[in-house]
Design a protein around this motif. Structure first.
Motif, mmCIF file in Angstrom:
data_model
loop_
_atom_site.group_PDB
_atom_site.id
_atom_site.type_symbol
_atom_site.label_atom_id
_atom_site.label_comp_id
_atom_site.label_asym_id
_atom_site.label_seq_id
_atom_site.Cartn_x
_atom_site.Cartn_y
_atom_site.Cartn_z
ATOM 1 N N LEU A 289 41.616 49.670 40.846
ATOM 2 C CA LEU A 289 41.150 48.523 40.061
ATOM 3 C C LEU A 289 40.435 47.505 40.964
ATOM 4 O O LEU A 289 40.929 47.177 42.047
ATOM 5 C CB LEU A 289 42.355 47.857 39.385
ATOM 6 C CG LEU A 289 42.049 46.921 38.220
ATOM 7 C CD1 LEU A 289 41.551 47.712 37.017
ATOM 8 C CD2 LEU A 289 43.292 46.121 37.834
ATOM 9 N N ASP A 290 39.305 47.012 40.511
ATOM 10 C CA ASP A 290 38.583 45.960 41.240
ATOM 11 C C ASP A 290 39.515 44.749 41.406
ATOM 12 O O ASP A 290 40.014 44.209 40.403
ATOM 13 C CB ASP A 290 37.343 45.571 40.409
ATOM 14 C CG ASP A 290 36.481 44.512 41.092
ATOM 15 O OD1 ASP A 290 36.933 43.893 42.078
ATOM 16 O OD2 ASP A 290 35.351 44.314 40.598
ATOM 17 N N PRO A 291 39.780 44.296 42.630
ATOM 18 C CA PRO A 291 40.681 43.144 42.832
ATOM 19 C C PRO A 291 40.233 41.913 42.032
ATOM 20 O O PRO A 291 41.063 41.062 41.683
ATOM 21 C CB PRO A 291 40.606 42.866 44.336
ATOM 22 C CG PRO A 291 40.135 44.143 44.948
ATOM 23 C CD PRO A 291 39.283 44.841 43.918
ATOM 24 N N ALA A 292 38.948 41.824 41.712
ATOM 25 C CA ALA A 292 38.438 40.677 40.940
ATOM 26 C C ALA A 292 39.013 40.643 39.527
ATOM 27 O O ALA A 292 39.042 39.581 38.897
ATOM 28 C CB ALA A 292 36.910 40.726 40.883
ATOM 29 N N VAL A 293 39.482 41.801 39.037
ATOM 30 C CA VAL A 293 40.076 41.834 37.692
ATOM 31 C C VAL A 293 41.294 40.904 37.617
ATOM 32 O O VAL A 293 41.605 40.367 36.552
ATOM 33 C CB VAL A 293 40.425 43.292 37.288
ATOM 34 C CG1 VAL A 293 41.264 43.326 36.014
ATOM 35 C CG2 VAL A 293 39.156 44.118 37.112
ATOM 36 N N LEU A 294 41.957 40.686 38.758
ATOM 37 C CA LEU A 294 43.138 39.805 38.760
ATOM 38 C C LEU A 294 42.777 38.333 38.547
ATOM 39 O O LEU A 294 43.650 37.488 38.416
ATOM 40 C CB LEU A 294 43.940 39.981 40.051
ATOM 41 C CG LEU A 294 44.613 41.350 40.192
ATOM 42 C CD1 LEU A 294 45.334 41.462 41.526
ATOM 43 C CD2 LEU A 294 45.602 41.585 39.046
ATOM 44 N N GLN A 295 41.490 38.030 38.504
ATOM 45 C CA GLN A 295 41.033 36.674 38.167
ATOM 46 C C GLN A 295 40.823 36.525 36.660
ATOM 47 O O GLN A 295 40.590 35.427 36.166
ATOM 48 C CB GLN A 295 39.693 36.340 38.855
ATOM 49 C CG GLN A 295 39.606 36.702 40.316
ATOM 50 C CD GLN A 295 40.365 35.747 41.213
ATOM 51 O OE1 GLN A 295 40.806 34.702 40.773
ATOM 52 N NE2 GLN A 295 40.518 36.119 42.469
ATOM 53 N N VAL A 300 42.591 40.818 29.359
ATOM 54 C CA VAL A 300 41.561 41.628 30.015
ATOM 55 C C VAL A 300 42.179 42.477 31.135
ATOM 56 O O VAL A 300 41.844 43.655 31.288
ATOM 57 C CB VAL A 300 40.415 40.727 30.554
ATOM 58 C CG1 VAL A 300 39.466 41.523 31.448
ATOM 59 C CG2 VAL A 300 39.652 40.105 29.381
ATOM 60 N N ILE A 301 43.101 41.896 31.890
ATOM 61 C CA ILE A 301 43.780 42.663 32.958
ATOM 62 C C ILE A 301 44.455 43.889 32.341
ATOM 63 O O ILE A 301 44.276 45.019 32.815
ATOM 64 C CB ILE A 301 44.821 41.784 33.698
ATOM 65 C CG1 ILE A 301 44.112 40.658 34.466
ATOM 66 C CG2 ILE A 301 45.666 42.639 34.656
ATOM 67 C CD1 ILE A 301 45.056 39.599 35.043
ATOM 68 N N GLU A 306 44.708 49.748 31.347
ATOM 69 C CA GLU A 306 44.800 50.807 30.329
ATOM 70 C C GLU A 306 43.605 51.766 30.433
ATOM 71 O O GLU A 306 43.763 52.990 30.409
ATOM 72 C CB GLU A 306 44.829 50.123 28.955
ATOM 73 C CG GLU A 306 44.798 51.048 27.771
ATOM 74 C CD GLU A 306 46.190 51.280 27.177
ATOM 75 O OE1 GLU A 306 46.968 50.293 27.136
ATOM 76 O OE2 GLU A 306 46.472 52.413 26.789
ATOM 77 N N ALA A 307 42.413 51.192 30.586
ATOM 78 C CA ALA A 307 41.199 52.010 30.671
ATOM 79 C C ALA A 307 41.213 52.888 31.929
ATOM 80 O O ALA A 307 40.825 54.061 31.879
ATOM 81 C CB ALA A 307 39.962 51.108 30.659
ATOM 82 N N LYS A 336 51.857 40.161 38.053
ATOM 83 C CA LYS A 336 52.932 40.673 37.193
ATOM 84 C C LYS A 336 52.355 41.307 35.923
ATOM 85 O O LYS A 336 52.818 42.373 35.495
ATOM 86 C CB LYS A 336 53.897 39.535 36.833
ATOM 87 C CG LYS A 336 54.997 40.001 35.900
ATOM 88 C CD LYS A 336 56.208 39.089 35.929
ATOM 89 C CE LYS A 336 57.241 39.474 34.861
ATOM 90 N NZ LYS A 336 57.408 40.925 34.679
ATOM 91 N N VAL A 337 51.333 40.673 35.361
ATOM 92 C CA VAL A 337 50.680 41.230 34.168
ATOM 93 C C VAL A 337 50.147 42.632 34.485
ATOM 94 O O VAL A 337 50.319 43.579 33.709
ATOM 95 C CB VAL A 337 49.533 40.306 33.685
ATOM 96 C CG1 VAL A 337 48.679 40.995 32.620
ATOM 97 C CG2 VAL A 337 50.101 38.983 33.174
#
Ligand code: CP3
Length: 352
Positions: A289-295, A300-301, A306-307, A336-337
């Motif tokens: 997962l792109d670390p930017a997703v945690l922003q 969305v996270i 899931e994807a 955590k999410v």
């Protein structure tokens, strides 16, 4: 066979749900890490004090239901033990006081003895194993020869590591001399970590992706393969799964899978399904997962997790992770999410 789902996934055995851990899971995004680091006085002291290294290794395990712990240390412990003098300034990144600039510098290097010169790392591994009580497996690690050579020549981080590349181009024999002594050091260091109790080993080739294809083969891949092969002649290490993470090197996945490693780490620039189709029959995959997703927002996270899991599918051999380390600006609640989403979706996909 182990019943730890992380080790089972690395062996491409069936699991009840996809295991998850996070690169840089013990780090500055956690307030408890910042508190221990302040007590240690510096990052290097933190690494060199086994009790404190153990404490921060366990912090993310206490906070999140992760499936593996990673030794708290740094890839630059080897150059430090070779006498280059490591320091890490707040916000400035790592620095080596004595970079390798001449043939004579490099010719004078010798491989450190892990139980003598890096005893503090081996003591940390033994202490962490004791304190983990087999709750989750412990990952040991080292930098790749190419990535360590980049820092040893440059003396610090760099966007291009132009000095290291110039040495490889102008004087390949001297570069190979450096890579050879570092590869021998990395092999002995990883074997000693396995003997001390590390249950999986990971090699970080963070700067492999800077190299053009022929240079990647000659200066990075060749040494990764040598390490994977050499570990087979070490008693504790030969049964310990090896994960190779060559960042930015997706063009070379097949060649990396042929080194004899158990798994490949993936950065976020390749789809998991595509990587699985290319090499998933031979090695397990970890990522991505792109670390930017945690922003992003929690919804969305969860959707991104899931994807990614759906893209890999129910096939054996997936360890969920980020595609690079978690950044210091991330809210621990979002981590955590992500972990909870991996549990939920990973169980749904695997039927556990
Ligand atoms: O993953 C973990 O939780 C284990 C600990 C770990 C650290 N470094 C702690 C650390 C691991 C596995 C590493 C590996 C490492 N170190 C790599 C390869 C992985 C990658 O990120 O590509 C590299 C290239 C290094 C070199 C290094 N050390 C850098 C670039 C930095 C600076 C990072 C920054 O953002 O300032 C370090 C220092 C470092 N290593 C920190 C941590 C938690 C931050 C130091 C601090 O607390 O101030």
């Amino acid at each position: 066979m182990s019943d730890h789902r992380f080790l089972r996934a690395l062996a491409r055995q069936p699991v009840d749900r996809t295991p998850v851990w996070i690169m840089r899971q013990a780090g500055r995004y956690l307030p408890e890490y910042r508190a221990t680091r302040a007590r240690a006085g510096s990052f290097v002291n933190l690494c060199k004090t086994p009790e404190l290294a153990c404490e921060v290794t366990l912090q993310p395990i206490a906070r999140y239901p992760l499936d593996a712990a990673i030794l708290f240390s740094d890839i630059l412990t080897i150059p430090d033990a070779m006498g280059l003098g490591l320091s890490v300034e707040e916000g400035a990144g790592p620095r080596l006081a004595k970079p390798m600039r001449t043939h004579a510098d490099i010719a004078a290097l010798t491989a450190p003895d892990p139980e003598m010169d890096l005893r503090y790392v081996m003591d940390a591994v033994r202490l962490i194993r004791r304190e983990l009580h087999d709750k989750v497996p412990l990952i040991g690690f080292a930098g790749s020869p190419w990535t360590l050579a980049c820092y040893m020549i440059e003396g610090q981080g760099s966007a291009s590591f132009a000095r290291a590349k110039a040495l490889a181009l102008d004087d390949p024999a001297t570069m190979h001399k450096l890579l050879d002594v570092v590869a021998r050091s990395v092999t002995a260091y990883l074997a000693a970590q396995a003997a001390a109790g590390a249950q999986a080993l990971m090699v970080f080739d963070t700067w492999g992706g800077l190299l053009a294809p022929d240079m990647f083969g000659e200066f990075s891949l060749h040494y990764l393969a040598r390490i994977a092969q050499s570990l087979q002649s070490h008693n504790a290490a030969k049964s310990t799964p090896l994960i190779l993470f060559s960042k930015g090197a997706n063009a070379h996945l097949e060649a990396l899978a042929d080194t004899g490693c158990a798994a490949l780490g993936l950065d976020w620039t390749i789809a998991l399904g595509e990587a699985r189709a290319r090499v998933g029959g031979r090695v397990a995959l970890q990522g991505n997962l792109d670390p930017a997703v945690l922003q992003a927002t929690p919804a969305v996270i969860a959707a991104e997790v899931e994807a990614a899991l759906a893209d890999f599918g129910a096939h054996p051999g997936h360890v969920f992770n980020l595609g690079h380390g978690v950044t210091p600006d991330v809210d621990p609640e979002r981590v955590k999410v992500m972990v909870d989403a991996v549990h939920a979706a990973g169980r749904r996909i695997r039927g556990g």
